[in-house]
Design an enzyme around this catalytic site. Structure first.
Site, PDB file in Angstrom:
ATOM      1  N   LYS A 127       0.811  -1.229   0.000  1.00 12.21           N
ATOM      2  CA  LYS A 127       0.000   0.000   0.000  1.00 12.21           C
ATOM      3  C   LYS A 127       0.836   1.267   0.000  1.00 12.21           C
ATOM      4  O   LYS A 127       0.397   2.319  -0.464  1.00 12.21           O
ATOM      5  CB  LYS A 127      -0.880   0.043   1.258  1.00 12.21           C
ATOM      6  CG  LYS A 127      -2.015  -0.934   1.293  1.00 12.21           C
ATOM      7  CD  LYS A 127      -2.784  -0.849   2.612  1.00 12.21           C
ATOM      8  CE  LYS A 127      -2.072  -1.566   3.738  1.00 12.21           C
ATOM      9  NZ  LYS A 127      -1.939  -3.006   3.590  1.00 12.21           N
ATOM     10  N   GLU A 149      -4.999  -4.584  -6.841  1.00 20.60           N
ATOM     11  CA  GLU A 149      -6.178  -5.218  -6.235  1.00 20.60           C
ATOM     12  C   GLU A 149      -5.917  -5.641  -4.786  1.00 20.60           C
ATOM     13  O   GLU A 149      -6.781  -5.482  -3.919  1.00 20.60           O
ATOM     14  CB  GLU A 149      -6.577  -6.446  -7.064  1.00 20.60           C
ATOM     15  CG  GLU A 149      -7.801  -7.185  -6.570  1.00 20.60           C
ATOM     16  CD  GLU A 149      -9.040  -6.299  -6.588  1.00 20.60           C
ATOM     17  OE1 GLU A 149      -9.536  -5.987  -7.655  1.00 20.60           O
ATOM     18  OE2 GLU A 149      -9.499  -5.894  -5.491  1.00 20.60           O
ATOM     19  N   VAL A 152      -6.361  -3.526  -0.989  1.00 27.00           N
ATOM     20  CA  VAL A 152      -7.587  -3.344  -0.198  1.00 27.00           C
ATOM     21  C   VAL A 152      -8.383  -4.648  -0.249  1.00 27.00           C
ATOM     22  O   VAL A 152      -8.757  -5.102  -1.336  1.00 27.00           O
ATOM     23  CB  VAL A 152      -8.475  -2.199  -0.746  1.00 27.00           C
ATOM     24  CG1 VAL A 152      -9.676  -1.961   0.171  1.00 27.00           C
ATOM     25  CG2 VAL A 152      -7.673  -0.912  -0.915  1.00 27.00           C
ATOM     26  N   ALA A 154      -7.388  -7.696   0.285  1.00 27.93           N
ATOM     27  CA  ALA A 154      -6.606  -8.855  -0.180  1.00 27.93           C
ATOM     28  C   ALA A 154      -7.169  -9.370  -1.504  1.00 27.93           C
ATOM     29  O   ALA A 154      -7.194  -8.629  -2.486  1.00 27.93           O
ATOM     30  CB  ALA A 154      -6.562  -9.951   0.886  1.00 27.93           C
ATOM     31  N   ASP A 222      -3.289   1.750   8.966  1.00 27.54           N
ATOM     32  CA  ASP A 222      -3.388   0.772   7.879  1.00 27.54           C
ATOM     33  C   ASP A 222      -4.753   0.890   7.179  1.00 27.54           C
ATOM     34  O   ASP A 222      -4.833   0.877   5.943  1.00 27.54           O
ATOM     35  CB  ASP A 222      -3.190  -0.644   8.452  1.00 27.54           C
ATOM     36  CG  ASP A 222      -3.134  -1.689   7.356  1.00 27.54           C
ATOM     37  OD1 ASP A 222      -2.211  -1.615   6.522  1.00 27.54           O
ATOM     38  OD2 ASP A 222      -4.015  -2.571   7.328  1.00 27.54           O
ATOM     39  N   LYS A 226      -5.861   2.270   3.224  1.00 31.11           N
ATOM     40  CA  LYS A 226      -6.800   1.599   2.316  1.00 31.11           C
ATOM     41  C   LYS A 226      -7.909   2.573   1.885  1.00 31.11           C
ATOM     42  O   LYS A 226      -8.289   2.616   0.710  1.00 31.11           O
ATOM     43  CB  LYS A 226      -7.387   0.356   2.991  1.00 31.11           C
ATOM     44  CG  LYS A 226      -6.337  -0.724   3.228  1.00 31.11           C
ATOM     45  CD  LYS A 226      -6.885  -1.901   4.019  1.00 31.11           C
ATOM     46  CE  LYS A 226      -5.772  -2.906   4.300  1.00 31.11           C
ATOM     47  NZ  LYS A 226      -6.207  -4.035   5.138  1.00 31.11           N
TER      48      LYS A 226
END
Lengths: 357, 357
Positions: A127, A149, A152, A154, A222, A226
């Site tokens: 990220k 992809e 965000v 997984a 984190d 996202k």
């Protein structure tokens, strides 16, 4: 047979899962798509292995075994000490190459830019480069040759759905709400069941759901990254500092060691118990939610109706609800395992296939 | 500016929504993608309009108004009687053309095959050609130039998720369960709330949720076709006759007129009340479910745990749960509006964009 040279930054859990999945997919790819996936370079934080003709399956398996045994690539017979990822791109890059970034550091950005300048493609589970300055996000994503992809949710196709099913279809996104942390989902579910906050954090740490220092999860950054990546995918020119972040602990608990932090946590139990009870009185429950609406993004603990998709969510699954012109009575909802090495590797593989087919 | 000639079969509710969305998207497409979307042919069941240079926005709007007023294209000054969709493909087709099939008839198949032979692409919301013989499905989908997102779940990205997030990522699909009928979802929700089956069918008909003859919904064949399309997307060589279908009424009620059918429905109320009660005693509720596992597909009314994604579903939303190697503890779930002209048009637009970008 079309050759797809792969350069991978990162050999942690996700990186090793990606290699295992590529090994498992090689034969199918060759047969169905007429494509040969070849690793031409692998790097960890200290070392690299470069093989312009491609690493064989046996080489890759022995590298995986050495990494699992705690060695760095720098220590291996094939390996050498890497002095910079840009050098790796320089040395290993050939036309058609794809750089896979499964590290967790912003320092890969210059190497990614170099790779894109050379006409290579890139797939990120990392990220950090996409959550840096907005201008960097734009530079990295401008040509459509960098996919992300796995950053965000997984392997849950959050980005693909936003881009293809909503933006490409000219639907108007009014609002996005999501839970993007399995760790914080675990805590929220436990709080709802009446367990003390401090005990839940200790359990989550013991189960390996948190980082070694749980403040990295509880701080919300984190999730904020996202949310920022989603906002930027919507075209909103936000910086990370523009995302309103509510950490799950007050600033004065953030100063000492992780051990001090865990020891001090029981002081928060009573106030969490009160917030849970207040939410319950209104038919709600607490969820750590990322919200995007009206050009702004915020992440924090929210009182959420029990009969909403987010309120019904239990455990560590991720969930995203898109409220749009088309999905206006009820949102378009995706739910699934949003973490784990193999879930994240799924997102990477999906991007890899999309780039080459 | 790259020209994208569009040939559309079908001008019902979905067809008109697709045209409206294309009109709304034309300017954005031209600016962002450098592409000019042009309708070169439109057909309804009786007539056609062909315009090799592309129909202007004003022409399209007056066609939409004429259709809304109940006219056929055959009746319009611009139109002529169409004697076959293959002729339309012949007359209007030019390199790069995309055929959009938003009819509900299997008779478009030869024209679709001709278009693909000419190198054109196709986007289907029409399930029938894909639910015919397996060999036809293979012929239509072989080259990857025919897309069909809207055939299952309307705009909910069911096909894209199966193909990209699961199959392309080399995940192994163990089992799929889904509710693919808003109409039958409405009935199942009402049964759960204790309402009589016959009253629910009458309400659904009144609300426009059913076809004019509700047996077309209650027979389950529409859901069976969706299950078949999913099975074939998984690579299973099934025929429609291989899908086990449980209709919601006994065969003897299927013979007479729609009026006779509705008048006879109260005879079923007691047995549905019993099934609902039996399910409730086991912590379950009834849902009309499509199930795919072990190479077989079945659709029917199933007793479903209340604490499962399908059991929690309420109202007319569609839902699909993918149980795979990666999503093994909890499935990957998509939920959203699975019908309606604009939802279906979203699926068509997403495919259109995917074909040209």
């Amino acid at each position: 047979m079309r050759r797809i040279p792969l350069i991978q930054f990162g050999l942690g859990g996700v990186g090793r899962a990606v290699i295992e999945r590529v090994l498992a997919a090689q034969e199918i790819f060759a047969r169905r798509e007429g494509m040969a996936l070849h690793y031409v370079a692998l790097c960890d934080s200290r070392g690299a292995v470069i093989a312009p003709d491609g690493l064989g399956a046996e080489d890759l398996r022995s590298l995986l075994a050495a990494k699992a045994a705690g060695q760095s690539l720098a220590d291996l017979p094939l390996g050498y000490r890497q002095d910079g990822l840009e050098d790796i791109v320089d040395l290993a890059g050939v036309p058609g190459a794809i750089v896979i970034d499964v590290t967790a550091t912003e320092t890969t950005a210059p190497a990614l830019q170099l790779a894109l300048q050379r006409g290579y493609s890139a797939v990120l589970a990392n990220k950090k480069p996409l959550a840096g300055p907005f201008a960097l996000f734009q530079a990295l994503t401008a040509g459509g040759r960098l996919r992300y992809e796995a950053t965000v949710g997984a392997g849950v196709p959050v980005i693909a759905t936003l881009r293809q099913a909503l933006l490409a279809a000219q639907d108007q996104v009014q609002r996005i709400e999501g839970c993007f942390s399995g760790t914080l989902g675990y805590l929220a579910t436990g709080l709802q069941a009446g367990e003390p906050f401090s005990a839940l954090v200790a359990q989550a740490k013991q189960l390996g759901y948190t980082e070694p220092d749980p403040r990295e999860d509880l701080g919300g950054m984190d999730v904020a990254r996202k949310a920022l990546i989603l906002a930027r995918t919507l075209g909103w020119p936000l910086e990370l500092a523009d995302v309103a972040v509510e950490p799950l602990f007050p600033p004065d608990l953030g100063a000492g060691s992780a051990t001090d932090f865990l020891a001090a946590l029981p002081a928060l139990d009573a106030s969490y118990r009160q917030r849970v009870a207040a939410a319950r009185d209104q038919g709600c429950t607490l969820r750590y939610v990322a919200q995007l609406a009206g050009g702004a993004a915020a992440v924090g603990l929210r009182s959420t109706p029990l009969d909403s998709p987010l309120g019904r969510l239990q455990g560590t699954d991720n969930l995203i609800a898109f409220h749009t012109d088309i999905y206006h009575n009820t949102p378009l909802v995706l739910q699934g395992r949003g973490a784990g090495a193999h879930g994240t590797a799924s997102g990477v593989l999906a991007d890899l296939v999309a780039l080459v087919t």
